[in-house]
Scaffold this active site. Structure first.
Site, PDB file in Angstrom:
ATOM      1  CE  LYS A 281      -4.057   1.852   2.354  1.00 55.26           C
ATOM      2  NZ  LYS A 281      -4.994   1.354   3.694  1.00 55.26           N
ATOM      3  CD  GLU A 366     -19.444  -2.773   8.734  1.00 52.89           C
ATOM      4  OE1 GLU A 366     -18.430  -2.050   8.281  1.00 52.89           O
ATOM      5  OE2 GLU A 366     -19.813  -4.053   8.274  1.00 52.89           O
ATOM      6  NE  ARG A 394     -22.073  -3.339   4.828  1.00 51.95           N
ATOM      7  CZ  ARG A 394     -20.665  -4.305   4.291  1.00 51.95           C
ATOM      8  NH1 ARG A 394     -19.608  -3.612   4.494  1.00 51.95           N
ATOM      9  NH2 ARG A 394     -20.538  -5.102   3.295  1.00 51.95           N
TER      10      ARG A 394
END
Length: 615
Positions: A281, A366, A394
């Protein structure tokens, strides 16, 4: 003309000589750094997928062979390679979206900005294409962080059962989603990464594929079988192959020939294959690969040379919550905190530093976070679940059935509530208020400033028999707005006398400054006005009912939430004999733009509301 500007579509990329690809990758990184530093956006993830995205578009025939990105914030390079190289207006009104957008290109299949959904999308697309007689592969590119979401594993469970489905799952493994990826899946991928002797098996397979003109399923099985045998000696059996899905990897995601060969092998197989690609990254940009790399996942406007912010926006709403939570946790050992792969953005990093054993980052999960919080509450603790408003959608069932039904004392802190703007329709936190209004027993506060954030948080963690919710917007917190009077739980922010007035304006949370500005415009038109803030919006309080009755005149509710199911609609239902106007967010998806531009466009600013009331 640069090489990048000569590429209008993937066919141009395929025609490019291999020796020009490293130069193209360098141009793409340079364009990313310069463009995103000016406009803001997701920088680190895209710097890491340059070679991978080049390889994807050289091997697969998009859009005929659809490529689904999960999450879509890693699709900037994909946009550049499909004819969208002008990033000067990224995430601005009328400019490129920060996520895939069907309105922009036929190559953008899924407008994917909530994680862990790509495998289900790709599975459905692949099955549908097969039923329609279409040939070729379907591709899902999923970040390792998104594999912490349960939905991804529901999809993998079904994908594994279909042995002939031409579906390629590319796991982009950079060891982090927003921050370092946590959990058993992360540990498994790390284990595969560290088995460096196993790479000899991959190298053998790669050389074998290169020397084989056409690799179909029988040859693949033979090559893969020998490679697998080597792997089983050097490393434990891979989790993916235990599921019954062929596995290729790990592959160096910055070695273009390696990535291309692995993808070609997977494409020729004719069944579901996972290609495990290791990327870095922030690759190619020193500030994004140092000790503060996670700061470059998503950035505002920065100096491209140093990586430092160009704008100091002031104190953020999140900071008020973050500091007060640490103070509360120091006073109460029962207070714990949870988040879903968003530790830094939601402000839990200071608490983790102070009380590491009392902060739980469950990954992009979640649903698990909310039900785990219910369990923690049942065990005698008070959990604080910090989450972006849009992501609470969610886990609504878990909040309803696990927290509210069981009357568990769990506090939810919804960051980025209301209009957020530049991240587009999926990230506006506009649904929480309407959804939560139907939950029995739930208490919801919308603090108007940082002082009220701190007070509301302290009040919330005192509730032990019901879920409590705080919601506040993205951005800088305004100066404290002090009340001129306080009556029965309602703050009076300004008033023309204690009795009846022409206009009662009910200000919800961050809309208080707008409501006060509106009051001045109404006064200038000769109206008497009172502005009140109910502080706690759910349930509708007796104090607010009394203010509506006392005012006598028209009632206007100004809220940074959906009009449908908002406070205004509830006031109107309770007082059908009164004229009640609700000003909020319309029930439609909002295109990306700045928060201010969107509020103006939907008439949710002082000018727009005054025009409606005085027209």
């Amino acid at each position: 003309m640069s090489t990048l500007d000569q590429i209008g579509n993937p066919d141009d990329l395929k025609a490019l000589a291999a020796d020009r690809l490293p130069g193209l990758a360098a141009e793409i990184r340079s364009r990313l750094i310069q463009s995103v530093s000016r406009a803001g956006g997701h920088l680190g993830p895209n710097l890491g997928v340059v070679e991978l995205t080049i390889a994807l578009h050289r091997v697969f025939d998009s859009p005929a062979e659809p490529i689904v990105f999960d999450t879509g914030h890693q699709s900037y390079v994909h946009k550049m390679l499909t004819g969208r190289t002008d990033f000067s207006t990224l995430r601005q009104a009328g400019g490129l979206s920060g996520y895939p957008s069907r309105a922009e290109s036929e190559h953008d299949v899924v407008e994917n900005s909530h994680a862990s959904t790509s495998l289900s999308w790709a599975h459905g697309i692949a099955v549908g294409r097969r039923l329609r007689g279409e040939e070729g592969a379907t591709v899902a590119v999923i970040g390792d962080g998104a594999l912490t979401g349960g939905m991804a594993w529901e999809a993998l469970n079904n994908i594994a059962a279909d042995k002939t489905l031409p579906l390629v799952v590319v796991v982009n493994d950079n060891e982090r989603s927003y921050a370092p990826t946590l959990g058993g899946m992360a540990e498994h991928l790390a284990h595969l990464r560290t088995q460096r002797r196993y790479e000899q098996a991959l190298s053998w397979t790669k050389r074998s594929v290169q020397s084989t003109p056409v690799v179909g399923r029988p040859v693949f099985e033979a090559l893969h079988g020998l490679k697998k045998g080597v792997k089983d000696v050097l490393a434990p059996q891979g989790l993916f192959e235990d599921l019954g899905i062929k596995y290729i990897g790990p592959v160096d995601g910055h070695d273009l020939p390696d990535v291309e060969n692995a993808l070609r092998l997977a494409k020729r197989y004719g069944g579901p294959v996972i290609v495990h690609v290791i990327t870095q990254k922030g690759r190619g940009y020193d500030p994004a690969t140092n000790d503060e790399a996670d700061r470059f996942h998503a950035v505002g406007k920065i100096n491209p040379e140093t990586g430092l912010p160009l704008e100091i926006a002031g104190r953020a709403w999140t900071e008020e919550f973050s500091e007060e939570l640490v103070d509360i946790a120091a006073e109460r050992e029962d207070v714990v905190a949870l988040t879903a792969a968003m530790l830094i953005p939601v402000g839990l990093e200071p608490m983790q530093a102070r009380f590491p054993e009392r902060v739980f980052d469950v990954g992009i999960a979640e649903q698990h976070a909310v039900t785990m919080a219910a369990g923690l509450s049942r065990a005698g603790l008070h959990p604080v679940v910090a989450i972006y408003s849009t992501f609470l959608n969610r886990a609504f069932d878990q909040l309803l059935m696990d927290c509210a039904l069981h009357r568990q004392g769990v506090t939810f802190v919804l960051d980025r509530a209301g209009v957020t703007g530049s991240d587009g329709p999926s990230h506006n936190g506009m649904w929480d208020h309407s959804l939560l209004s139907i939950v029995p027993g739930l208490h919801l506060a919308a603090p108007r400033d940082g002082v009220r954030v701190r007070r509301a948080l302290r009040d919330a963690v005192e509730v032990t028999d019901a879920p409590t919710v705080l919601r506040f917007p993205k951005g800088s917190v305004p100066e404290p707005v002090e009340a001129v009077a306080h009556r029965d739980g309602v703050d009076v922010l300004t008033q023309d006398g204690d009795g009846a007035v022409d206009e009662l304006v009910v200000a919800i949370g961050a809309m208080a400054p707008v409501a006060l500005d509106l009051a001045e415009r109404l006064r200038a038109a000769g109206r008497t006005v009172r502005v009140v803030d109910p502080l706690w919006v759910l349930p509708l309080s007796d104090g607010l009912r009394a203010e509506v009755e006392r005012a006598g005149g028209r009632v206007s509710v100004v809220e940074d939430a959906l009009v449908v199911g908002g406070l205004g609609s509830r006031v109107a239902a309770e007082f059908p004999e009164r004229t009640v106007r609700a000003f909020g967010i319309p029930q439609r998806f909002l295109d990306h733009a700045s928060r201010g531009q969107i509020l103006t466009e939907i008439g949710l600013d002082a000018d727009g509301i005054a025009a409606e009331l005085l027209g």
